[in-house]
Design an enzyme around this catalytic site. Structure first.
Site, PDB file in Angstrom:
ATOM      1  N   LEU A 131       0.792  -1.026   0.141  1.00 57.85           N
ATOM      2  CA  LEU A 131       0.019  -0.095   0.047  1.00 57.85           C
ATOM      3  C   LEU A 131       0.952   1.130   0.119  1.00 57.85           C
ATOM      4  O   LEU A 131       1.871   1.079   0.494  1.00 57.85           O
ATOM      5  CB  LEU A 131      -0.905   0.071   1.177  1.00 57.85           C
ATOM      6  CG  LEU A 131      -1.755  -1.222   1.450  1.00 57.85           C
ATOM      7  CD1 LEU A 131      -2.638  -1.078   2.773  1.00 57.85           C
ATOM      8  CD2 LEU A 131      -2.995  -0.805   0.411  1.00 57.85           C
ATOM      9  N   GLU A 185       5.319  -3.856  12.762  1.00 59.28           N
ATOM     10  CA  GLU A 185       4.814  -2.889  14.042  1.00 59.28           C
ATOM     11  C   GLU A 185       3.416  -2.548  14.028  1.00 59.28           C
ATOM     12  O   GLU A 185       2.948  -2.545  14.858  1.00 59.28           O
ATOM     13  CB  GLU A 185       5.687  -1.509  13.717  1.00 59.28           C
ATOM     14  CG  GLU A 185       5.032  -0.705  14.881  1.00 59.28           C
ATOM     15  CD  GLU A 185       5.663   0.749  14.613  1.00 59.28           C
ATOM     16  OE1 GLU A 185       6.481   1.243  15.522  1.00 59.28           O
ATOM     17  OE2 GLU A 185       5.401   1.684  13.760  1.00 59.28           O
ATOM     18  N   HIS A 200       0.326   7.503   9.831  1.00 56.04           N
ATOM     19  CA  HIS A 200      -0.067   7.001  11.182  1.00 56.04           C
ATOM     20  C   HIS A 200       0.549   8.191  12.207  1.00 56.04           C
ATOM     21  O   HIS A 200       1.578   9.038  11.596  1.00 56.04           O
ATOM     22  CB  HIS A 200       1.066   5.795  11.259  1.00 56.04           C
ATOM     23  CG  HIS A 200       0.594   4.555  10.685  1.00 56.04           C
ATOM     24  ND1 HIS A 200       1.176   3.935   9.975  1.00 56.04           N
ATOM     25  CD2 HIS A 200      -0.562   3.904  11.096  1.00 56.04           C
ATOM     26  CE1 HIS A 200       0.560   2.959   9.658  1.00 56.04           C
ATOM     27  NE2 HIS A 200      -0.401   2.889  10.420  1.00 56.04           N
ATOM     28  N   ILE A 237       6.730   2.670  -0.141  1.00 53.58           N
ATOM     29  CA  ILE A 237       5.367   2.072   0.225  1.00 53.58           C
ATOM     30  C   ILE A 237       5.327   2.621   1.825  1.00 53.58           C
ATOM     31  O   ILE A 237       4.979   1.907   2.495  1.00 53.58           O
ATOM     32  CB  ILE A 237       5.279   0.447   0.128  1.00 53.58           C
ATOM     33  CG1 ILE A 237       6.537  -0.192   0.527  1.00 53.58           C
ATOM     34  CG2 ILE A 237       5.068   0.281  -1.419  1.00 53.58           C
ATOM     35  CD1 ILE A 237       6.434  -1.972   0.782  1.00 53.58           C
ATOM     36  N   CYS A 287       8.406   0.966  11.832  1.00 55.98           N
ATOM     37  CA  CYS A 287       7.463   0.025  11.296  1.00 55.98           C
ATOM     38  C   CYS A 287       8.123  -1.372  11.001  1.00 55.98           C
ATOM     39  O   CYS A 287       7.128  -2.382  11.031  1.00 55.98           O
ATOM     40  CB  CYS A 287       6.747   0.612  10.123  1.00 55.98           C
ATOM     41  SG  CYS A 287       7.742   1.283   8.850  1.00 55.98           S
TER      42      CYS A 287
HETATM   43  C1  CIR Z   1       0.785   0.457   5.063  1.00 58.22           C
HETATM   44  O1  CIR Z   1       0.332   1.585   4.326  1.00 58.22           O
HETATM   45  O2  CIR Z   1       0.141  -0.081   5.726  1.00 58.22           O
HETATM   46  C2  CIR Z   1       2.289   0.201   4.511  1.00 58.22           C
HETATM   47  N1  CIR Z   1       2.553   0.371   3.372  1.00 58.22           N
HETATM   48  C3  CIR Z   1       3.315   1.055   5.367  1.00 58.22           C
HETATM   49  C4  CIR Z   1       3.334   0.654   6.808  1.00 58.22           C
HETATM   50  C5  CIR Z   1       4.021   1.804   7.603  1.00 58.22           C
HETATM   51  N2  CIR Z   1       3.912   1.269   8.880  1.00 58.22           N
HETATM   52  C6  CIR Z   1       4.105   2.308  10.158  1.00 58.22           C
HETATM   53  O3  CIR Z   1       4.718   3.392   9.904  1.00 58.22           O
HETATM   54  N3  CIR Z   1       3.782   1.797  11.208  1.00 58.22           N
END
Ligand code: CIR
Length: 269
Positions: A31, A78, A175, A256, A262
């Site tokens: 995503l 995470e 986030h 991404i 994370c």
């Molecule tokens: C998402 O959109 O969920 C992932 N592409 C990126 C998640 C990043 N997560 C975070 O910063 N804890």
């Protein structure tokens, strides 16, 4: 120098254990908020391998979980769980394509923690929205974390003896921790916009240089602060303030929306 050798004890950033998950070739379909092109799997893989080495050098024993083809974003461990010395909490990611990641991360948490709690129904919460500070566990309401999820999480945190606090993630920010991170017990690295929110009144603010806002998701581990190698002015600013900065190459994973926090779950065992 600001970073001091502190006794190994429970603080917000003294860790000796981490869990990560290898990226799968499907990571190219992860995503993203903004289209900056698909990441190249081989480069993501090598950036992730370097990230593991940095965690180990910072003093962590790292458990590496196998890649999950069915979950392109599962490298971001995470988000489906929250861990503390006191126990773990299984979360429910706000994005439908990531919801199954909770079931996948559960076994390693049952192996490592005596207490594993679950976010009650209803509601959603992503670990990326949770900032652990000395006074409270801040839970940012966002497009991924809703009020029901945050309230359910507060109840579970209570069972671990921890205090949860609901805050708001600025609009358009993925986030809560996309825009801030803890540098030490009294200092926050924060975007100018979030700095003005009044949320961090008790903290010293290190405001990100204009144009380097994506560097906000830094990661303090023991004596070191991990930060994306792309953000030179932020690195210089922290270096001059006396932090022991470790630049980490994450340019490909950033396509991404990765930050430094994370890609791991961290705790002191
Ligand atoms: C998402 O959109 O969920 C992932 N592409 C990126 C998640 C990043 N997560 C975070 O910063 N804890």
């Amino acid at each position: 120098m600001k970073v001091q050798k502190m006794p190994i004890s429970r603080t917000c950033y003294h860790f000796n254990s981490a869990i990560v998950r290898k990226p799968s070739p499907s990571v190219v379909n992860g995503l993203r908020d903004e289209d900056r092109g698909d990441p190249v799997y081989e480069t993501v893989k090598s950036e992730h391998e370097d990230y593991i080495k940095v965690l180990e050098t910072a003093g962590m024993a790292v458990t590496v979980l196998p890649a999950l083809e069915a979950f392109p974003d599962s490298i971001f461990v995470e988000d489906p769980a929250l861990v503390f010395s006191e126990g773990a909490i299984l979360l429910r990611p706000g994005s439908a394509s990531r919801r199954g990641e909770t079931k996948e991360i559960a076994p390693v948490l049952y192996d490592n923690f005596d207490k594993v709690l679950e976010l009650p129904q209803p509601g959603y919460a992503d670990g990326g929205d949770i900032l652990v500070t000395p006074d409270s566990v801040m839970i940012g309401i966002s497009a991924r974390t809703d009020l029901a999820g945050a309230n359910g999480l507060i109840d579970q945190l209570k069972k671990l003896g921890l205090k949860g606090e609901i805050v708001h993630t600025p609009k358009g920010v993925l986030h809560f921790k996309t825009a801030c991170s803890l540098l030490d017990e009294e200092t926050i690295l924060v975007t100018r916009h979030m700095s003005q929110s009044g949320l961090f009144e008790g903290f010293g603010h290190m405001i990100l240089p204009e144009g380097e806002e994506p560097a906000a998701n830094a990661l303090r581990i023991n004596e070191t602060v991990l930060i994306s190698a792309r953000y030179k002015r932020t690195i210089d600013m922290l270096d001059q303030a006396g932090f022991l900065v470790v630049p980490v190459k994450t340019a490909e994973i950033e396509k991404i929306d990765a930050g430094l926090s994370c890609m791991s779950l961290r705790w002191f065992s």
